[in-house]
Design a protein around this motif. Structure first.
Motif, PDB file in Angstrom:
ATOM      1  N   PRO A  52       0.828  -1.215   0.000  1.00 34.34           N
ATOM      2  CA  PRO A  52       0.000   0.000   0.000  1.00 34.34           C
ATOM      3  C   PRO A  52       0.860   1.262   0.000  1.00 34.34           C
ATOM      4  O   PRO A  52       2.013   1.245   0.431  1.00 34.34           O
ATOM      5  CB  PRO A  52      -0.792  -0.099   1.309  1.00 34.34           C
ATOM      6  CG  PRO A  52       0.014  -0.992   2.179  1.00 34.34           C
ATOM      7  CD  PRO A  52       0.751  -1.935   1.275  1.00 34.34           C
ATOM      8  N   VAL A  53       0.282   2.339  -0.485  1.00 33.41           N
ATOM      9  CA  VAL A  53       0.954   3.647  -0.509  1.00 33.41           C
ATOM     10  C   VAL A  53       0.191   4.554   0.449  1.00 33.41           C
ATOM     11  O   VAL A  53      -1.031   4.689   0.346  1.00 33.41           O
ATOM     12  CB  VAL A  53       0.947   4.251  -1.930  1.00 33.41           C
ATOM     13  CG1 VAL A  53       1.543   5.652  -1.904  1.00 33.41           C
ATOM     14  CG2 VAL A  53       1.682   3.345  -2.890  1.00 33.41           C
ATOM     15  N   TYR A  54       0.905   5.156   1.382  1.00 34.47           N
ATOM     16  CA  TYR A  54       0.298   6.053   2.359  1.00 34.47           C
ATOM     17  C   TYR A  54       0.781   7.461   2.122  1.00 34.47           C
ATOM     18  O   TYR A  54       1.973   7.694   1.936  1.00 34.47           O
ATOM     19  CB  TYR A  54       0.648   5.628   3.780  1.00 34.47           C
ATOM     20  CG  TYR A  54       0.143   4.244   4.136  1.00 34.47           C
ATOM     21  CD1 TYR A  54      -1.212   4.010   4.322  1.00 34.47           C
ATOM     22  CD2 TYR A  54       1.026   3.190   4.255  1.00 34.47           C
ATOM     23  CE1 TYR A  54      -1.672   2.749   4.637  1.00 34.47           C
ATOM     24  CE2 TYR A  54       0.578   1.922   4.578  1.00 34.47           C
ATOM     25  CZ  TYR A  54      -0.785   1.700   4.775  1.00 34.47           C
ATOM     26  OH  TYR A  54      -1.227   0.456   5.072  1.00 34.47           O
ATOM     27  N   GLU A  55      -0.133   8.412   2.153  1.00 35.69           N
ATOM     28  CA  GLU A  55       0.240   9.822   2.015  1.00 35.69           C
ATOM     29  C   GLU A  55       0.431  10.400   3.413  1.00 35.69           C
ATOM     30  O   GLU A  55      -0.384  10.158   4.306  1.00 35.69           O
ATOM     31  CB  GLU A  55      -0.867  10.577   1.278  1.00 35.69           C
ATOM     32  CG  GLU A  55      -0.517  12.009   1.013  1.00 35.69           C
ATOM     33  CD  GLU A  55      -1.564  12.698   0.159  1.00 35.69           C
ATOM     34  OE1 GLU A  55      -1.527  13.925   0.071  1.00 35.69           O
ATOM     35  OE2 GLU A  55      -2.422  12.003  -0.429  1.00 35.69           O
ATOM     36  N   ARG A  56       1.496  11.180   3.592  1.00 32.02           N
ATOM     37  CA  ARG A  56       1.761  11.785   4.894  1.00 32.02           C
ATOM     38  C   ARG A  56       1.395  13.239   4.875  1.00 32.02           C
ATOM     39  O   ARG A  56       1.361  13.906   3.925  1.00 32.02           O
ATOM     40  CB  ARG A  56       3.229  11.669   5.276  1.00 32.02           C
ATOM     41  CG  ARG A  56       3.642  10.249   5.428  1.00 32.02           C
ATOM     42  CD  ARG A  56       4.979  10.056   6.097  1.00 32.02           C
ATOM     43  NE  ARG A  56       6.071  10.682   5.360  1.00 32.02           N
ATOM     44  CZ  ARG A  56       7.253  10.939   5.904  1.00 32.02           C
ATOM     45  NH1 ARG A  56       7.477  10.642   7.143  1.00 32.02           N
ATOM     46  NH2 ARG A  56       8.210  11.484   5.217  1.00 32.02           N
TER      47      ARG A  56
END
Length: 56
Positions: A52-56
């Motif tokens: 998964p790709v998480y945006e911070r």
């Protein structure tokens, strides 16, 4: 895309991932004493396509 596997000046194994246009898009970030460990790291990157790709 392709990976380039090489030894750095300190004698550690490293890898760099190049895009189709030969631009660097990723690297190992650390050196490995054993070539086998470096190849295992490459395989981790290859197998992380579903991460998964998480945006911070």
């Amino acid at each position: 895309m392709h990976f380039s596997l090489y030894k750095d000046p300190a004698g550690h194994w490293r890898w760099t991932l190049y895009a189709v246009n030969n631009r660097k898009i990723a690297n190992s970030g650390e050196g490995y004493w054993n070539k086998t460990d470096c190849l295992a790291a490459i395989n981790l990157v290859k197998g992380s396509g579903s991460a998964p790709v998480y945006e911070r």
